[in-house]
Design an enzyme around this catalytic site. Sequence first.
Site, PDB file in Angstrom:
ATOM      1  N   ASP A  18     -93.922-106.967  81.338  1.00 15.80           N
ATOM      2  CA  ASP A  18     -94.265-108.087  82.214  1.00 15.80           C
ATOM      3  C   ASP A  18     -94.348-109.367  81.380  1.00 15.80           C
ATOM      4  OD1 ASP A  18     -95.822-108.201  85.248  1.00 15.80           O
ATOM      5  OD2 ASP A  18     -95.970-109.955  83.920  1.00 15.80           O
TER       6      ASP A  18
ATOM      7  N   ASN B 296     -97.705-103.738  94.556  1.00 17.55           N
ATOM      8  CA  ASN B 296     -98.084-104.682  95.601  1.00 17.55           C
ATOM      9  C   ASN B 296     -96.961-104.798  96.625  1.00 17.55           C
ATOM     10  OD1 ASN B 296    -100.581-105.488  94.351  1.00 17.55           O
ATOM     11  ND2 ASN B 296     -99.367-106.581  92.832  1.00 17.55           N
TER      12      ASN B 296
ATOM     13  N   GLU C  21     -95.468-110.942  94.519  1.00 13.47           N
ATOM     14  CA  GLU C  21     -94.780-112.165  94.070  1.00 13.47           C
ATOM     15  C   GLU C  21     -93.261-111.977  94.094  1.00 13.47           C
ATOM     16  OE1 GLU C  21     -96.053-113.316  90.110  1.00 13.47           O
ATOM     17  OE2 GLU C  21     -94.149-114.309  89.736  1.00 13.47           O
TER      18      GLU C  21
ATOM     19  N   HIS D  62     -91.454-102.703  92.600  1.00 18.02           N
ATOM     20  CA  HIS D  62     -91.794-102.483  91.190  1.00 18.02           C
ATOM     21  C   HIS D  62     -93.151-101.820  91.096  1.00 18.02           C
ATOM     22  CE1 HIS D  62     -93.037-106.550  92.358  1.00 18.02           C
ATOM     23  NE2 HIS D  62     -94.072-106.413  91.560  1.00 18.02           N
TER      24      HIS D  62
HETATM   25  P1  5GP Z   1     -96.224-108.677  91.942  1.00 15.76           P
HETATM   26  O1  5GP Z   1     -97.262-109.721  92.160  1.00 15.76           O
HETATM   27  O2  5GP Z   1     -94.966-108.965  92.733  1.00 15.76           O
HETATM   28  O3  5GP Z   1     -96.734-107.284  92.112  1.00 15.76           O
HETATM   29  O4  5GP Z   1     -95.852-108.757  90.407  1.00 15.76           O
HETATM   30  C1  5GP Z   1     -94.758-109.452  89.891  1.00 15.76           C
HETATM   31  C2  5GP Z   1     -94.872-109.424  88.387  1.00 15.76           C
HETATM   32  O5  5GP Z   1     -93.651-109.876  87.844  1.00 15.76           O
HETATM   33  C3  5GP Z   1     -95.977-110.318  87.821  1.00 15.76           C
HETATM   34  O6  5GP Z   1     -96.896-109.533  87.066  1.00 15.76           O
HETATM   35  C4  5GP Z   1     -95.227-111.326  86.955  1.00 15.76           C
HETATM   36  O7  5GP Z   1     -95.902-111.662  85.766  1.00 15.76           O
HETATM   37  C5  5GP Z   1     -93.914-110.613  86.683  1.00 15.76           C
HETATM   38  N1  5GP Z   1     -92.789-111.514  86.486  1.00 15.76           N
HETATM   39  C6  5GP Z   1     -92.447-112.562  87.261  1.00 15.76           C
HETATM   40  N2  5GP Z   1     -91.322-113.139  86.785  1.00 15.76           N
HETATM   41  C7  5GP Z   1     -90.953-112.424  85.692  1.00 15.76           C
HETATM   42  C8  5GP Z   1     -89.863-112.538  84.773  1.00 15.76           C
HETATM   43  O8  5GP Z   1     -89.011-113.410  84.863  1.00 15.76           O
HETATM   44  N3  5GP Z   1     -89.817-111.607  83.787  1.00 15.76           N
HETATM   45  C9  5GP Z   1     -90.743-110.610  83.661  1.00 15.76           C
HETATM   46  N4  5GP Z   1     -90.602-109.769  82.647  1.00 15.76           N
HETATM   47  N5  5GP Z   1     -91.789-110.484  84.507  1.00 15.76           N
HETATM   48  C10 5GP Z   1     -91.880-111.388  85.505  1.00 15.76           C
END
Ligand code: 5GP
Length: 126
Positions: A35, A97, A105, A110
């Site tokens: 992440d 999520n 997000e 994932h």
């Molecule tokens: P969500 O809130 O959708 O469960 O988590 C999305 C995750 O993706 C977040 O923890 C965020 O830090 C990660 N993330 C967002 N953009 C990128 C990216 O460009 N590269 C990586 N490696 N992680 C990302």
Amino acid sequence: MAYAYDDQNIFAKILRGEIPNATVLETEHTLAFNDIRPQAPVHVLVIPKGRYVTFDDFAAHASPEEIVDFHRVAARIVAEAGIGPGAGGAGYRTISNAGADAVQEVPHYHLHILAGRPLGRMLDRG
Ligand code: 5GP
């Protein structure tokens, strides 16, 4: 209502190689990478390479091969990081999520694997 997959989401761009990532493990059907904003010393994201939006989309529509491969990759990450309680590790948490209430997000399914510090109770009340 069926999910509509957004080809412009950030993980789709990572899968197309348009954005770099710190790959931890890659197989035919699955990619795991660190992440970008880690919330624990171990914070790995496991994603299917297929176009699935959420856990329920993946679980309902992915092939058995994709589903098994995804979970085997997650298990290998736990094993290789030495965090599995069954192997003497201190433990870990998996989170997925989905949608607005869970503050998803990135609209590509994932699994977060978090470990390396005490992670507190499952949910805060914020
Ligand atoms: P969500 O809130 O959708 O469960 O988590 C999305 C995750 O993706 C977040 O923890 C965020 O830090 C990660 N993330 C967002 N953009 C990128 C990216 O460009 N590269 C990586 N490696 N992680 C990302």
